[in-house]
Structure formats: structure tokens, C-alpha cells
Design a protein around this motif. Structure first.
Motif, PDB file in Angstrom:
ATOM      1  N   LYS A  66     -16.236  23.278  38.622  1.00  0.00           N
ATOM      2  CA  LYS A  66     -16.622  24.689  38.508  1.00  0.00           C
ATOM      3  C   LYS A  66     -18.113  24.867  38.802  1.00  0.00           C
ATOM      4  N   ASN A  67     -18.936  23.982  38.270  1.00  0.00           N
ATOM      5  CA  ASN A  67     -20.379  24.065  38.520  1.00  0.00           C
ATOM      6  C   ASN A  67     -20.694  23.904  40.001  1.00  0.00           C
ATOM      7  N   ALA A  68     -19.994  22.966  40.665  1.00  0.00           N
ATOM      8  CA  ALA A  68     -20.218  22.744  42.094  1.00  0.00           C
ATOM      9  C   ALA A  68     -19.788  23.959  42.903  1.00  0.00           C
ATOM     10  N   PHE A  69     -18.671  24.554  42.507  1.00  0.00           N
ATOM     11  CA  PHE A  69     -18.175  25.737  43.228  1.00  0.00           C
ATOM     12  C   PHE A  69     -19.136  26.906  43.057  1.00  0.00           C
ATOM     13  N   ASP A  70     -19.563  27.144  41.819  1.00  0.00           N
ATOM     14  CA  ASP A  70     -20.479  28.259  41.553  1.00  0.00           C
ATOM     15  C   ASP A  70     -21.821  28.053  42.238  1.00  0.00           C
ATOM     16  N   GLY A  71     -22.283  26.809  42.283  1.00  0.00           N
ATOM     17  CA  GLY A  71     -23.585  26.533  42.874  1.00  0.00           C
ATOM     18  C   GLY A  71     -23.560  26.332  44.381  1.00  0.00           C
ATOM     19  N   GLY A  72     -22.363  26.156  44.941  1.00  0.00           N
ATOM     20  CA  GLY A  72     -22.249  25.988  46.378  1.00  0.00           C
ATOM     21  C   GLY A  72     -22.805  24.666  46.881  1.00  0.00           C
ATOM     22  N   TYR A  73     -22.787  23.632  46.047  1.00  0.00           N
ATOM     23  CA  TYR A  73     -23.317  22.342  46.494  1.00  0.00           C
ATOM     24  C   TYR A  73     -22.185  21.320  46.598  1.00  0.00           C
ATOM     25  N   PRO A  74     -22.386  20.285  47.398  1.00  0.00           N
ATOM     26  CA  PRO A  74     -21.336  19.279  47.588  1.00  0.00           C
ATOM     27  C   PRO A  74     -21.097  18.476  46.319  1.00  0.00           C
ATOM     28  N   LEU A  75     -19.879  18.013  46.163  1.00  0.00           N
ATOM     29  CA  LEU A  75     -19.497  17.249  44.985  1.00  0.00           C
ATOM     30  C   LEU A  75     -18.710  16.019  45.420  1.00  0.00           C
ATOM     31  N   THR A  76     -19.095  14.876  44.883  1.00  0.00           N
ATOM     32  CA  THR A  76     -18.379  13.634  45.146  1.00  0.00           C
ATOM     33  C   THR A  76     -17.827  13.097  43.832  1.00  0.00           C
ATOM     34  N   LYS A 205      -9.753  27.667  33.878  1.00  0.00           N
ATOM     35  CA  LYS A 205      -8.830  27.195  34.921  1.00  0.00           C
ATOM     36  C   LYS A 205      -9.612  26.558  36.075  1.00  0.00           C
ATOM     37  N   ALA A 206     -10.529  25.685  35.742  1.00  0.00           N
ATOM     38  CA  ALA A 206     -11.421  25.110  36.752  1.00  0.00           C
ATOM     39  C   ALA A 206     -10.677  24.289  37.789  1.00  0.00           C
ATOM     40  N   LEU A 207      -9.492  23.782  37.453  1.00  0.00           N
ATOM     41  CA  LEU A 207      -8.747  22.996  38.430  1.00  0.00           C
ATOM     42  C   LEU A 207      -8.425  23.816  39.667  1.00  0.00           C
ATOM     43  N   ASP A 208      -8.274  25.136  39.501  1.00  0.00           N
ATOM     44  CA  ASP A 208      -7.950  25.981  40.641  1.00  0.00           C
ATOM     45  C   ASP A 208      -9.090  26.063  41.644  1.00  0.00           C
ATOM     46  N   PHE A 209     -10.300  25.712  41.254  1.00  0.00           N
ATOM     47  CA  PHE A 209     -11.421  25.806  42.176  1.00  0.00           C
ATOM     48  C   PHE A 209     -11.271  24.827  43.343  1.00  0.00           C
ATOM     49  N   ILE A 210     -10.516  23.768  43.139  1.00  0.00           N
ATOM     50  CA  ILE A 210     -10.334  22.823  44.226  1.00  0.00           C
ATOM     51  C   ILE A 210      -9.622  23.482  45.401  1.00  0.00           C
ATOM     52  N   ASP A 211      -8.794  24.496  45.111  1.00  0.00           N
ATOM     53  CA  ASP A 211      -8.086  25.201  46.178  1.00  0.00           C
ATOM     54  C   ASP A 211      -9.044  26.022  47.039  1.00  0.00           C
ATOM     55  N   ASP A 212     -10.224  26.358  46.495  1.00  0.00           N
ATOM     56  CA  ASP A 212     -11.168  27.204  47.208  1.00  0.00           C
ATOM     57  C   ASP A 212     -12.291  26.424  47.881  1.00  0.00           C
ATOM     58  N   MET A 213     -12.249  25.096  47.798  1.00  0.00           N
ATOM     59  CA  MET A 213     -13.269  24.292  48.445  1.00  0.00           C
ATOM     60  C   MET A 213     -13.106  24.374  49.966  1.00  0.00           C
ATOM     61  N   ALA A 214     -14.214  24.638  50.658  1.00  0.00           N
ATOM     62  CA  ALA A 214     -14.158  24.803  52.108  1.00  0.00           C
ATOM     63  C   ALA A 214     -13.957  23.477  52.819  1.00  0.00           C
TER      64      ALA A 214
END
Length: 240
Positions: A66-76, A205-214
Motif C-alpha cells: 500500500k505504501n509503495a502504491f500510494d508513493g508511486g515508487y518501485p517495490l521489490t 484491503k492492501a492485497l488488491d493494490f497488486i492488481d493496480d501495479m503498472a
């Protein structure tokens, strides 16, 4: 003329021997397949498991995503982090008429180049068995800049020279074609629903953020994700 009556018998004898040989080959093949199925695959190469992972604590991966999605930064996310999180949070139970004899002992993920393997370890009548399914992610960028994402339930081709079938997973140590996954798909569907239910109450529902990763990329030992820029005009991070 005496030989003319012997020819059919010779042909029949050769044919019966050939059939017998083919049946023997099939029997040996089936026997070898059964042995491979009842032999659990080796999981000692997985990160985040075994004695080396004792005492390690997992990160709150839904919140991290969720933090990565909100911040727009890459996550590994590493294979070890994912397996530690599964170990600490996943609660799955075997259901059905064999529930008293079949217990789900563990769930783990193996990350390889371009594919992930989801592995369910079960105990059946006191014997450990493994069942796995491969997943691949393919993405395509559209002319308008949007990215489409497709998830395939296979790990690619058995061999470069064989266009079909794709390898779907492994029953024990035996690689099986994608079509065989229909026999065990309910197990993985149940696993997905249980895990999503477990995480839906956490991190909005942070798991749903994976669906929105570009951008989603599976590499050896890690999962790399990149969200789209949150505001127009802001360049997307490199993702590396």
C-alpha cells in the motif's frame, strides 16, 4: 508351398510381441510416474523456510504494498519475505470427506525468471505430499500508455522445440501439463479465497493494490512491482 502357411503365424507372433513390449513400456512409465508423484519435491532451496528462518519475523507486506502504491515508487519483495509472510499469516484448512486424513501443512512460493511456483505441502495419512502450480505474468503497453496484465497458469513450454503443451505445475516431483491442473484447481482456488479473506481486514484491503501495479516482473528470487505515477506530469520511476 510349405512356407506359405507359416507366414501368418510369424506375423502374428511378431505383432503380439510388439503389443506386449508396448504394454510393458506403458506399465513402467505409469509406475515411474506414480513413484514421482508420491515423492515430495525438495523445498530446501526456498528462502524464508527451514531452520535458517527460525526466529525471523515477516514484514507487513500488505502495508508495504500500500505504501509503495500510494508513493508511486518501485517495490521489490524477495522470495524469503513472501515465504516468511505466508508462514506467519496463512491459515488454510483441508475440507471435504477426506478432511480428517488430509492436512495442509505449509504453503510456499518459489520465484524463478519469468515465473512463480505456488507450492502446497499436505500430509495425507501421515505421508507428506506436495502439489504446485506455476504462474506467469505477461504485460503489454497500449498506444495510450496503459499497460494490460495477463496471468497465465503455466510455467512456459516443456522444451523450446515443443510448442505444446505448457507445463502447468508439479504433482510431487512430476511435471504435469497445464490441462492436468483442472484436477487440483479447487485446492488453489480455496487457498486464494482463504488468503484474500485473511488480508481483506488489514491495511484497507492492501492485497488488491497488486492488481493496480503498472509493472510486475518476476525474477530469480524476487518479485518487482511498480505503480503508475500518482499525478500527471510526474515521470515513472525506473523500477530497478
Amino acid at each position: 508351398m510349405a512356407d506359405s502357411g507359416d507366414v501368418p503365424g510369424k506375423k502374428g507372433g511378431c505383432f503380439s510381441k510388439l503389443v506386449g513390449l508396448l504394454l510393458l513400456v506403458v506399465a513402467v512409465g505409469v509406475g515411474a510416474a506414480v513413484v514421482a508423484i508420491v515423492q515430495p519435491q525438495d523445498l530446501s532451496d526456498l528462502e524464508g523456510r527451514g531452520p535458517g528462518a527460525v526466529g525471523e519475523k515477516s514484514r507487513d507486506l500488505p502495508q508495504v504494498m500500500k505504501n509503495a502504491f500510494d508513493g508511486g515508487y518501485p517495490l521489490t519483495l524477495t522470495e524469503g519475505e513472501i515465504n516468511l509472510y505466508l508462514r506467519d499469516t496463512l491459515k488454510a484448512e483441508q475440507t471435504g470427506f477426506l478432511a480428517d486424513q488430509v492436512k495442509i501443512r505449509d504453503v510456499a512460493v518459489r520465484l524463478e525468471d519469468d515465473r512463480a511456483e505456488v507450492i502446497i505441502q499436505r500430509e495425507v495419512a501421515g505421508r507428506t505430499l506436495t502439489l504446485s502450480m506455476y504462474l506467469r505474468v505477461e504485460q503489454m503497453e497500449l498506444p495510450d500508455g496503459r499497460v494490460t496484465t495477463q496471468v497465465f497458469r503455466n510455467g512456459g513450454l516443456y522444451h523450446e522445440s515443443l510448442p505444446r503443451p505448457s507445463v502447468g505445475g508439479r504433482f510431487g516431483q512430476l511435471p504435469v501439463p497445464e490441462g492436468f491442473l483442472h484436477l487440483v484447481l479447487p485446492s488453489f482456488t480455496k487457498l486464494a479465497s482463504v488468503y484474500r479473506s485473511e488480508t481483506e481486514t488489514r491495511s484497507e484491503k492492501a492485497l488488491d493494490f497488486i492488481d493496480d501495479m503498472a509493472r510486475i516482473r518476476i525474477e530469480e528470487g524476487k518479485l518487482v512491482m511498480q505503480s503508475a505515477p500518482s499525478m500527471p506530469g510526474i515521470p515513472s520511476p525506473s523500477g530497478r
